[in-house]
Design a protein around this motif. Structure first.
Motif, PDB file in Angstrom:
ATOM      1  N   ALA A 153       0.891  -1.311   0.167  1.00  0.00           N
ATOM      2  CA  ALA A 153      -0.111  -0.095  -0.099  1.00  0.00           C
ATOM      3  C   ALA A 153       0.882   1.414  -0.098  1.00  0.00           C
ATOM      4  CB  ALA A 153      -1.012  -0.044   1.184  1.00  0.00           C
ATOM      5  N   ASN A 154       2.111   1.184   0.709  1.00  0.00           N
ATOM      6  CA  ASN A 154       2.983   2.501   0.953  1.00  0.00           C
ATOM      7  C   ASN A 154       4.101   2.411   0.374  1.00  0.00           C
ATOM      8  OD1 ASN A 154       2.957   0.842   2.958  1.00  0.00           O
ATOM      9  ND2 ASN A 154       3.089   2.441   4.508  1.00  0.00           N
ATOM     10  N   PHE A 155       4.893   1.049   0.340  1.00  0.00           N
ATOM     11  CA  PHE A 155       6.329   0.796  -0.051  1.00  0.00           C
ATOM     12  C   PHE A 155       6.289  -0.266  -0.837  1.00  0.00           C
ATOM     13  CE2 PHE A 155       6.558   2.879   4.344  1.00  0.00           C
ATOM     14  CZ  PHE A 155       7.786   3.822   4.126  1.00  0.00           C
ATOM     15  N   LYS A 156       7.572  -0.106  -1.726  1.00  0.00           N
ATOM     16  CA  LYS A 156       7.798  -1.158  -2.677  1.00  0.00           C
ATOM     17  C   LYS A 156       7.846  -2.517  -1.962  1.00  0.00           C
ATOM     18  CE  LYS A 156       9.741  -3.086  -6.239  1.00  0.00           C
ATOM     19  NZ  LYS A 156       9.461  -4.440  -5.877  1.00  0.00           N
ATOM     20  N   GLY A 157       7.275  -3.787  -2.570  1.00  0.00           N
ATOM     21  CA  GLY A 157       7.321  -4.696  -1.781  1.00  0.00           C
ATOM     22  C   GLY A 157       8.550  -5.705  -2.554  1.00  0.00           C
ATOM     23  N   GLY A 158       8.415  -6.802  -2.212  1.00  0.00           N
ATOM     24  CA  GLY A 158       9.547  -7.621  -2.776  1.00  0.00           C
ATOM     25  C   GLY A 158       9.548  -9.145  -2.157  1.00  0.00           C
ATOM     26  N   LEU A 159      10.756  -9.746  -2.297  1.00  0.00           N
ATOM     27  CA  LEU A 159      10.752 -11.121  -1.869  1.00  0.00           C
ATOM     28  C   LEU A 159      11.687 -11.222  -0.635  1.00  0.00           C
ATOM     29  CD1 LEU A 159      11.171 -14.202  -3.873  1.00  0.00           C
ATOM     30  CD2 LEU A 159      12.924 -13.806  -2.271  1.00  0.00           C
ATOM     31  N   GLY A 160      11.132 -12.024   0.310  1.00  0.00           N
ATOM     32  CA  GLY A 160      12.044 -11.940   1.619  1.00  0.00           C
ATOM     33  C   GLY A 160      12.004 -13.550   1.954  1.00  0.00           C
ATOM     34  N   SER A 161      13.078 -13.846   2.992  1.00  0.00           N
ATOM     35  CA  SER A 161      13.195 -15.406   3.535  1.00  0.00           C
ATOM     36  C   SER A 161      13.578 -15.099   4.971  1.00  0.00           C
ATOM     37  CB  SER A 161      14.086 -16.027   2.419  1.00  0.00           C
ATOM     38  OG  SER A 161      14.127 -17.432   2.861  1.00  0.00           O
ATOM     39  N   ALA A 162      13.329 -16.256   5.617  1.00  0.00           N
ATOM     40  CA  ALA A 162      14.026 -16.358   6.912  1.00  0.00           C
ATOM     41  C   ALA A 162      14.008 -17.660   7.623  1.00  0.00           C
ATOM     42  CB  ALA A 162      12.934 -15.348   7.868  1.00  0.00           C
ATOM     43  N   SER A 163      14.708 -18.028   8.348  1.00  0.00           N
ATOM     44  CA  SER A 163      14.883 -19.361   8.925  1.00  0.00           C
ATOM     45  C   SER A 163      14.683 -19.471  10.572  1.00  0.00           C
ATOM     46  CB  SER A 163      15.826 -20.175   8.361  1.00  0.00           C
ATOM     47  OG  SER A 163      17.001 -19.665   8.657  1.00  0.00           O
ATOM     48  N   VAL A 170      14.253 -29.212  15.303  1.00  0.00           N
ATOM     49  CA  VAL A 170      13.607 -29.052  13.800  1.00  0.00           C
ATOM     50  C   VAL A 170      13.803 -27.773  13.235  1.00  0.00           C
ATOM     51  CG1 VAL A 170      11.404 -29.584  12.516  1.00  0.00           C
ATOM     52  CG2 VAL A 170      11.845 -30.802  14.630  1.00  0.00           C
ATOM     53  N   THR A 171      14.112 -27.787  11.921  1.00  0.00           N
ATOM     54  CA  THR A 171      14.635 -26.497  11.146  1.00  0.00           C
ATOM     55  C   THR A 171      13.239 -26.310  10.381  1.00  0.00           C
ATOM     56  OG1 THR A 171      16.614 -26.960  11.083  1.00  0.00           O
ATOM     57  CG2 THR A 171      16.174 -25.283   9.404  1.00  0.00           C
ATOM     58  N   VAL A 172      12.916 -24.955  10.366  1.00  0.00           N
ATOM     59  CA  VAL A 172      11.665 -24.478   9.750  1.00  0.00           C
ATOM     60  C   VAL A 172      12.063 -23.195   8.673  1.00  0.00           C
ATOM     61  CG1 VAL A 172      10.617 -23.315  11.410  1.00  0.00           C
ATOM     62  CG2 VAL A 172       9.214 -24.145   9.301  1.00  0.00           C
ATOM     63  N   ALA A 173      12.078 -22.841   7.597  1.00  0.00           N
ATOM     64  CA  ALA A 173      12.354 -21.575   6.742  1.00  0.00           C
ATOM     65  C   ALA A 173      11.068 -21.280   6.145  1.00  0.00           C
ATOM     66  CB  ALA A 173      13.529 -21.992   6.021  1.00  0.00           C
ATOM     67  N   ALA A 174      11.116 -20.104   5.681  1.00  0.00           N
ATOM     68  CA  ALA A 174       9.822 -19.526   4.971  1.00  0.00           C
ATOM     69  C   ALA A 174      10.601 -18.506   3.893  1.00  0.00           C
ATOM     70  CB  ALA A 174       8.969 -18.476   5.795  1.00  0.00           C
ATOM     71  N   LEU A 175       9.959 -18.431   2.625  1.00  0.00           N
ATOM     72  CA  LEU A 175      10.150 -17.655   1.526  1.00  0.00           C
ATOM     73  C   LEU A 175       8.711 -16.794   1.289  1.00  0.00           C
ATOM     74  CD1 LEU A 175      12.158 -18.003  -1.593  1.00  0.00           C
ATOM     75  CD2 LEU A 175       9.785 -17.109  -1.854  1.00  0.00           C
ATOM     76  N   VAL A 236       6.007 -19.737   0.961  1.00  0.00           N
ATOM     77  CA  VAL A 236       6.358 -21.115   0.989  1.00  0.00           C
ATOM     78  C   VAL A 236       7.113 -21.383   2.438  1.00  0.00           C
ATOM     79  CG1 VAL A 236       7.734 -23.048  -0.126  1.00  0.00           C
ATOM     80  CG2 VAL A 236       6.455 -21.300  -1.550  1.00  0.00           C
ATOM     81  N   VAL A 237       6.684 -22.401   3.057  1.00  0.00           N
ATOM     82  CA  VAL A 237       7.378 -22.614   4.388  1.00  0.00           C
ATOM     83  C   VAL A 237       7.732 -24.130   4.064  1.00  0.00           C
ATOM     84  CG1 VAL A 237       6.779 -23.424   6.674  1.00  0.00           C
ATOM     85  CG2 VAL A 237       5.791 -21.413   5.844  1.00  0.00           C
ATOM     86  N   VAL A 238       8.918 -24.465   4.485  1.00  0.00           N
ATOM     87  CA  VAL A 238       9.740 -25.545   4.163  1.00  0.00           C
ATOM     88  C   VAL A 238      10.170 -26.098   5.764  1.00  0.00           C
ATOM     89  CG1 VAL A 238      11.241 -27.421   3.018  1.00  0.00           C
ATOM     90  CG2 VAL A 238      10.053 -25.300   2.012  1.00  0.00           C
ATOM     91  N   ALA A 298       7.050 -21.439  12.737  1.00  0.00           N
ATOM     92  CA  ALA A 298       6.690 -21.172  11.332  1.00  0.00           C
ATOM     93  C   ALA A 298       5.986 -20.044  11.141  1.00  0.00           C
ATOM     94  CB  ALA A 298       5.983 -22.256  10.608  1.00  0.00           C
ATOM     95  N   ALA A 299       4.924 -19.595  11.839  1.00  0.00           N
ATOM     96  CA  ALA A 299       4.263 -18.357  11.713  1.00  0.00           C
ATOM     97  C   ALA A 299       5.331 -17.041  12.064  1.00  0.00           C
ATOM     98  CB  ALA A 299       2.977 -18.394  12.657  1.00  0.00           C
ATOM     99  N   ASN A 300       6.157 -17.305  13.158  1.00  0.00           N
ATOM    100  CA  ASN A 300       6.835 -16.271  13.375  1.00  0.00           C
ATOM    101  C   ASN A 300       8.084 -16.030  12.331  1.00  0.00           C
ATOM    102  OD1 ASN A 300       5.810 -16.140  15.903  1.00  0.00           O
ATOM    103  ND2 ASN A 300       7.551 -17.338  17.016  1.00  0.00           N
ATOM    104  N   THR A 301       8.550 -17.038  11.526  1.00  0.00           N
ATOM    105  CA  THR A 301       9.334 -17.142  10.630  1.00  0.00           C
ATOM    106  C   THR A 301       8.798 -16.412   9.361  1.00  0.00           C
ATOM    107  OG1 THR A 301      10.388 -18.943  11.545  1.00  0.00           O
ATOM    108  CG2 THR A 301      10.755 -18.458   9.120  1.00  0.00           C
ATOM    109  N   VAL A 302       7.354 -16.882   9.082  1.00  0.00           N
ATOM    110  CA  VAL A 302       6.752 -16.228   7.929  1.00  0.00           C
ATOM    111  C   VAL A 302       6.735 -14.584   8.203  1.00  0.00           C
ATOM    112  CG1 VAL A 302       4.429 -15.988   6.895  1.00  0.00           C
ATOM    113  CG2 VAL A 302       5.458 -18.154   7.176  1.00  0.00           C
ATOM    114  N   ALA A 303       6.355 -14.218   9.494  1.00  0.00           N
ATOM    115  CA  ALA A 303       6.503 -12.668   9.638  1.00  0.00           C
ATOM    116  C   ALA A 303       7.694 -11.999   9.239  1.00  0.00           C
ATOM    117  CB  ALA A 303       5.931 -12.544  10.954  1.00  0.00           C
TER     118      ALA A 303
END
Length: 330
Positions: A153-163, A170-175, A236-238, A298-303
């Protein structure tokens, strides 16, 4: 840990995009087939093969996931990724037939200033093939791949990731491809809604504002009241956990909480918000407490991934283009 989706062993990510059209594709490749499911919460989704990912459907595992700009025209991207996988001999085998299994989802980036006059055939199939060819362990964030043309709505969007890892290891990561109708920041300030979950100042370390004003809580919607289906956040959560398709579905459902923590508002009628959840099947977990803990992390990682996508983005070089977060606060 690189704080990327590829912190999950056996997962590779590649981008391909075209600066002139301001759109692109991101390919998530699994070195061996991964159990996967999907949960769609947005009112205007664009997906391919999502029925196949329902727990009651027959196909158990997938070879890749295609994320693309281009709205419905971008669904061709999965075909390009399939072509690359077929060259590698990858796919579901039915006697002598080999069928790469590549579900996909798209976001709407057709009104961002790029030249979309590409002729008879959209470029997304070729971009999908190029993204698969480029897939590796390291990949860029921000205005790249499927996130090149993304906006909020107010800034350029983009692609992010975190793990992250659960307490049990157990490892979980998001894109995330962040093209939301809403805002990822609190008002028009430097603070991200996802601030409570930030790790190591990964999106600026600004925290939350000392107090919230009515203006901060007012609606900021891309395009205003006349906004069409110009949006969508793709996630995508893996995990390296061992999951069934039904458990992957539950993980996708819980992971949607991360969107609500990072985007204001979310799951709107003009969003096509979707979460894929995939499991590479390395580490056993308790089917109740373990899966719940995994979903929480996973939810925290998505955020975090969503905030990183906006934090890392750069503005498009077109008249009237939205500023990047870094242009104001970097």
């Amino acid at each position: 840990m690189k704080n990327l989706l590829t912190d999950i062993s056996g997962v590779r990510v590649g981008h391909a995009h075209d600066a002139a059209i301001a759109s692109g594709v991101t390919a998530i490749i699994f070195d061996t087939p991964a159990v996967a499911s999907i949960d769609v919460r947005g009112g205007g989704p664009g997906t391919r093969d999502d029925a196949m990912l329902k727990p009651e459907s027959t196909v158990e595992a997938i070879d890749a996931i295609a994320l693309s700009g281009g709205s419905a025209l971008g669904l061709d991207a999965a075909g390009g990724i399939q072509a690359w996988l077929a060259e590698q001999g990858r796919g579901l085998r039915i006697r002598e037939a080999v069928i790469p299994i590549v579900p996909g989802a798209i976001c709407f980036d057709l009104l961002n200033g790029g030249n979309k006059a590409w002729g008879r055939f959209p470029p997304y199939r070729d971009l999908g093939y190029a993204a698969a060819c480029a897939a590796g362990g390291d990949f860029a964030l921000g205005s790249v791949g499927a996130g090149l043309g993304a906006t909020t709505a107010n800034f350029k969007g983009g692609l992010g990731s975190a793990s992250a890892q659960t307490e049990s290891g157990v490892t979980v990561a998001a894109l995330a491809v962040v093209n939301a109708v809403g805002s990822v920041t609190v008002g028009d300030g430097p603070w991200f809604w996802a601030a409570p979950f930030e790790t190591a100042n990964e999106f600026g370390g600004r925290g939350l504002p000392p107090s919230f004003t009515p203006d901060m809580l007012s609606a900021r919607l891309k395009g205003g009241p006349a906004a069409a289906s110009e949006n969508t956040t793709l996630v995508v959560v893996v995990t390296d956990a061992i999951l069934t398709k039904a458990q992957a579905k539950r993980l996708a459902m819980i992971a949607h909480t991360g969107m609500a923590r990072a985007i204001y508002p979310v799951h709107a009628t003009t969003d096509g918000d979707v979460v894929y959840a995939a499991a590479t099947g390395k580490t056993p977990i308790d089917p109740r407490f373990g899966l719940t803990e995994l979903g929480m992390v996973a939810a925290n990682t998505v955020a975090r991934a969503i905030a990183r996508g906006v934090h890392s983005a750069t503005a498009l070089p077109f008249l009237g283009a939205l500023p990047a977060w870094g242009d104001r606060f970097g």
